[in-house]
Design an enzyme around this catalytic site. Structure first.
Site, mmCIF file in Angstrom:
data_model
loop_
_atom_site.group_PDB
_atom_site.id
_atom_site.type_symbol
_atom_site.label_atom_id
_atom_site.label_comp_id
_atom_site.label_asym_id
_atom_site.label_seq_id
_atom_site.Cartn_x
_atom_site.Cartn_y
_atom_site.Cartn_z
ATOM 1 N N GLU A 176 0.853 -1.184 0.000
ATOM 2 C CA GLU A 176 0.000 0.000 0.000
ATOM 3 C C GLU A 176 0.887 1.231 0.000
ATOM 4 O OE1 GLU A 176 -2.638 -0.229 3.468
ATOM 5 O OE2 GLU A 176 -2.430 -2.386 3.256
ATOM 6 N N LYS A 217 2.064 4.760 1.555
ATOM 7 C CA LYS A 217 2.073 5.331 2.898
ATOM 8 C C LYS A 217 1.617 6.771 2.786
ATOM 9 C CE LYS A 217 4.929 5.288 7.054
ATOM 10 N NZ LYS A 217 4.920 6.661 7.510
ATOM 11 N N ASP A 271 0.673 10.453 3.841
ATOM 12 C CA ASP A 271 1.347 11.335 4.781
ATOM 13 C C ASP A 271 0.371 12.340 5.381
ATOM 14 O OD1 ASP A 271 3.493 12.165 6.167
ATOM 15 O OD2 ASP A 271 4.405 13.318 4.550
ATOM 16 N N TYR A 278 -6.789 1.970 5.943
ATOM 17 C CA TYR A 278 -5.865 0.889 5.616
ATOM 18 C C TYR A 278 -5.876 -0.298 6.569
ATOM 19 C CZ TYR A 278 -3.163 3.609 8.978
ATOM 20 O OH TYR A 278 -2.770 4.294 10.085
ATOM 21 N N LYS A 321 10.608 3.957 2.960
ATOM 22 C CA LYS A 321 10.511 5.408 2.758
ATOM 23 C C LYS A 321 11.166 5.801 1.440
ATOM 24 C CE LYS A 321 8.763 7.052 6.733
ATOM 25 N NZ LYS A 321 9.026 8.053 7.683
ATOM 26 N N CYS A 354 14.401 48.224 2.971
ATOM 27 C CA CYS A 354 13.461 47.656 2.013
ATOM 28 C C CYS A 354 14.080 47.677 0.608
ATOM 29 C CB CYS A 354 12.167 48.458 2.026
ATOM 30 S SG CYS A 354 11.018 47.935 0.735
ATOM 31 N N CYS A 408 11.761 50.425 -1.453
ATOM 32 C CA CYS A 408 11.656 51.852 -1.112
ATOM 33 C C CYS A 408 12.771 52.314 -0.185
ATOM 34 C CB CYS A 408 10.297 52.144 -0.491
ATOM 35 S SG CYS A 408 10.130 51.473 1.160
ATOM 36 N N CYS A 424 8.623 46.022 6.088
ATOM 37 C CA CYS A 424 8.875 47.390 5.649
ATOM 38 C C CYS A 424 7.726 48.229 6.179
ATOM 39 C CB CYS A 424 8.917 47.473 4.123
ATOM 40 S SG CYS A 424 8.811 49.186 3.552
ATOM 41 N N CYS A 474 5.419 52.445 -0.214
ATOM 42 C CA CYS A 474 6.197 51.324 -0.730
ATOM 43 C C CYS A 474 5.349 50.624 -1.796
ATOM 44 C CB CYS A 474 6.535 50.395 0.433
ATOM 45 S SG CYS A 474 7.526 48.971 0.001
HETATM 46 P P1 AMP Z 1 5.497 6.181 11.540
HETATM 47 O O1 AMP Z 1 4.677 7.405 11.880
HETATM 48 O O2 AMP Z 1 6.680 6.481 10.689
HETATM 49 O O3 AMP Z 1 5.734 5.294 12.720
HETATM 50 O O4 AMP Z 1 4.572 5.333 10.548
HETATM 51 C C1 AMP Z 1 3.389 4.748 11.016
HETATM 52 C C2 AMP Z 1 2.236 5.505 10.502
HETATM 53 O O5 AMP Z 1 2.119 5.426 9.103
HETATM 54 C C3 AMP Z 1 0.953 4.944 10.985
HETATM 55 O O6 AMP Z 1 0.629 5.421 12.260
HETATM 56 C C4 AMP Z 1 -0.016 5.419 9.975
HETATM 57 O O7 AMP Z 1 -0.598 6.609 10.424
HETATM 58 C C5 AMP Z 1 0.797 5.763 8.755
HETATM 59 N N1 AMP Z 1 0.354 5.090 7.515
HETATM 60 C C6 AMP Z 1 0.131 5.728 6.354
HETATM 61 N N2 AMP Z 1 -0.261 4.868 5.404
HETATM 62 C C7 AMP Z 1 -0.330 3.652 5.951
HETATM 63 C C8 AMP Z 1 -0.699 2.362 5.466
HETATM 64 N N3 AMP Z 1 -1.062 2.168 4.197
HETATM 65 N N4 AMP Z 1 -0.664 1.338 6.338
HETATM 66 C C9 AMP Z 1 -0.271 1.525 7.624
HETATM 67 N N5 AMP Z 1 0.087 2.720 8.149
HETATM 68 C C10 AMP Z 1 0.069 3.777 7.326
HETATM 69 ZN ZN ZN Z 2 9.310 49.305 1.262
#
Ligand code: AMP
Ligand code: ZN
Length: 666
Positions: free
Chosen positions: A111, A113, A115, A222, A309, A403, A406, A421, A427
């Site tokens: 899957e 990951k 963010d 997930y 990662k 600045c 100006c 400024c 300005c």
């Molecule tokens: P870390 O924060 O680096 O420990 O990574 C773990 C976190 O990755 C988990 O707490 C999830 O919030 C996040 N995460 C994002 N995508 C996934 C996924 N597909 N499966 C599991 N965890 C995930």
């Molecule tokens: Zn200025």
């Protein structure tokens, strides 16, 4: 004939289905207009029939519940972290380790990951009952009211589902929505947010769920956890979750060997750049739940999963120069001009340097070879200097003190990262920026006038502030470059038409720092005209609902500037709306002046929001929690017992909805 109850239930079902189609499947099955009509219909029915209240009705997606303190909740099942790997070698080692612990073939679910911020949702009998942040993994904060506003979170499940279970996912903010939010912030004179991840996780802890509702957050799922779920594998659980109505990205793939895992990783290392949201890696999970159980957990992470990662894409290039930009509020932003270089599919020529501290911390100097990275931020940033390549004669960067436009001496307010400024009226970028904001769509919406023309008008000395726009004539405009008779007329007509724009938009257009659209509305409604606002003290302003010290100080500072007062006098003379219109006033009284109400529970004849609006329209104040300053608590059905207790303890009178109307408004 169907009963009212059935009509309400059918509407709820229908609206949930449209929500699902639109937000989870990305397929609209109804026009926005029709959706709104049905939603309003449902809202009206629910207001008339509080006996059919449902905490998971689609009408509650707009939020409104305010949480002062988030409850701590112990997770039903611990939320583990993940072990990280940074190379395919690391992954191979992991595979070798688990091979020693289990026999037989191993399949892997791969899957992306996502963010963002992790969340655990609890469902019972097909309804969302609770949403809790990860916290320390053992316990987190309950943020249910906020999560309910996220349209991809199903409030009611579809098809078949276990009686009780938890599902884990990630709350993310797609790039598009993030950029829009930032455009708005910049338009309001606020600092843009740095990256989608922090903004998403910050959103979960906002106190006002209506604010969360405005943010285009999404929830990607997930992991299913619970007892007797009737699933055998991770991949199978994702399919099940999808069928229940959850948003589970289609990228998830079942693979039969570690080599196929590598293929998945290599594919997404590039393809991720086309996704609408940020991903920072891949999560590889042993597919069979039976095998997962055999492998178990270390003290912090499952042995059966591994995160890979992606390398944040990074290149090194030469820093040619540093330039300084001046924004409409006078804030200075240093920008690195780089030797153009390819990074994550685009050519990068510039990078953000944020402020003086950042330059000093990294000791960034012109002619340095610098490392540039594209992470969650949209604009690439410099993360380090390659000191081995620093020229011998290199000198530390001296931040500008004047600045760049100006030449006014810059100031730095204590506690703020940026230099400013202070030459407010002399300005150019500030003068031009303010007029550009004034004419923008959400402000005075002046047709026939664009940002570049504004710059030209200022350069040609035809205007020096927005009030000058009202004296422009066609004859003055014609000699300008590329200005035909027709466009000159359009411009003059557009300016004329703006005299009809209502006071609250004018107030926003003035460009007072921190006074965005919503704040402008609040202030316009409360003070009713510009003179009352101009005379308000900081203490006065702070009494207005949701106006804090930062905004209060900024408003007072604005009206303390003589030049601003003069400009406003001119606007007034030209006929710009500087007081609230008669229609709006007609519905307003001062009957509730000096009284503070706390509205709690569910009401029979009006919705909670309507009740709050009535209070404000009649000069009263809404507070979100009961204190000794509360005049009355208007208690509806289902008001929490702790609130009742608090009111009794503080001696605050509880009144019913009917008593409120009888006593104050009839
Ligand atoms: P870390 O924060 O680096 O420990 O990574 C773990 C976190 O990755 C988990 O707490 C999830 O919030 C996040 N995460 C994002 N995508 C996934 C996924 N597909 N499966 C599991 N965890 C995930
Ligand atoms: Zn200025």
């Amino acid at each position: 004939m169907s009963s009212i109850k059935e009509i309400i239930q059918n509407l709820r079902k229908e609206l949930s289905e449209h929500n699902y189609n639109y937000y989870v499947l990305d397929e609209a099955t109804i026009s926005d207009y029709e959706f709104d009509v049905k939603l309003k219909e449902l809202q009206a029915l629910e207001a008339q029939h509080p006996e059919f209240y449902d905490a998971n009705s689609p009408t509650l997606r707009v939020g409104g519940e305010v949480t002062k303190n988030f409850n701590t909740i112990v997770h039903n099942h611990r939320m583990y972290s993940l072990d990280n790997s940074y190379s395919l070698e690391d992954l191979k080692d992991w595979e070798a380790r688990i091979r020693k612990l289990i026999d037989g073939e191993i399949q892997y679910t791969c899957e992306l990951k996502y963010d963002g911020a992790s969340i655990s949702l609890t469902y019972e009998n097909g309804s969302l009952v609770r949403a809790v942040t990860r916290g320390d993994g053992f316990q987190g904060d309950e943020v249910t009211a906020n999560i309910k506003t996220i349209k991809t979170v199903p409030l009611k499940l579809k098809g078949e589902y276990p009686e009780k279970f938890d599902i884990r996912g990630e709350i993310i903010l797609p790039f598009d929505g993030f950029n829009k939010m930032n455009e708005e912030r910049v338009a309001n004179g606020e600092e843009p947010y740095r990256n989608p991840r922090n903004t998403a996780s910050g959103s979960l802890k906002l106190q006002d769920s209506a604010e969360v509702a405005k943010r285009p957050l999404e929830c990607l799922l997930y992991n299913l956890t619970g007892d007797n779920l009737g699933i055998e594998s991770q991949f199978n659980s994702l399919e099940k979750a999808r069928a229940m109505g959850f948003k589970v990205p289609e990228a998830a793939k079942l693979t039969n060997s570690i080599d196929e895992v590598f293929e998945f990783i290599n594919h997404w290392d590039k393809a991720r750049h086309d996704l609408p949201y940020e991903t920072d890696g891949v999560v590889v999970k042993v597919n069979s739940l039976f095998q997962q159980e055999e492998l178990g957990y270390t003290s912090k992470a499952p042995r059966w999963a591994m995160a890979y990662k992606f390398k944040a894409e990074q290149v090194s290039t030469k820093l040619n120069s540093i330039s300084y930009q001046v924004g409409r509020t006078g804030a200075i932003t240093p920008v690195a001009n780089l030797e153009p270089v390819e990074l994550a599919g685009t050519t990068v020529k510039r990078a953000s340097l944020h402020n003086a501290d950042q330059i000093e911390k990294l000791d960034i100097r012109v002619n340095d070879e610098v490392f540039v990275e594209k992470g969650g931020e949209i604009i690439p940033k410099i993360i380090a200097v390659d000191l081995s390549q620093r020229p011998q004669d290199s000198e530390a960067t001296e931040y500008i003190s004047k600045c760049p436009v100006c030449e006014t001496e810059l100031v730095r307010i204590e506690g703020e990262a940026k230099h400013y400024c202070p030459n407010y009226n002399g300005c150019d970028p500030q003068v031009i920026g303010r007029i550009q904001h004034y004419i923008s769509r959400k402000a005075m919406d002046i047709e026939g006038l664009g940002g570049e023309t504004v710059a030209l008008l200022v350069k040609e000395d035809l205007v020096s502030n927005y009030s000058d726009l009202y004296e422009l004539t066609v004859e003055q405009l014609l000699p300008l470059d590329r200005m035909a008779e027709k466009s000159a007329e359009n411009l003059v007509n557009g300016v004329e038409a703006s005299k009809k724009i209502p006071f609250e938009s004018v107030l926003f257009a003035l460009g007072i720092r921190f006074v965005g659209e919503t704040v402008a509305k609040k202030l316009a409604k409360h003070y009713k005209n510009i003179d009352a606002l101009a005379n308000a003290s900081i203490e006065d302003l702070e009494q207005v609902d949701e106006i804090g010290i930062k905004i209060a100080e900024s408003v007072v500072a604005f009206f303390a500037v003589e030049a601003n007062v003069k400009i406003i006098e001119r606007l007034k003379a030209f006929g710009v709306q500087l007081e609230i219109s008669a229609d709006v006033l007609a519905n307003q009284t001062n009957k509730l002046e000096g009284l503070t109400f706390v509205v709690s529970g569910v009401f029979e004849t009006v919705s909670r929001n309507e009740l709050k609006k009535l209070i404000e329209d009649n000069g009263g104040k809404n507070a979100s929690s009961i204190s000794s300053k509360t005049s009355y608590v208007i208690a509806g059905d289902k008001m929490g017992p702790s609130k009742k207790e608090k009111a009794e303890k503080l001696g605050v009178t509880l009144i019913s909805e009917k008593e409120f109307f009888d006593k104050f408004l009839i």
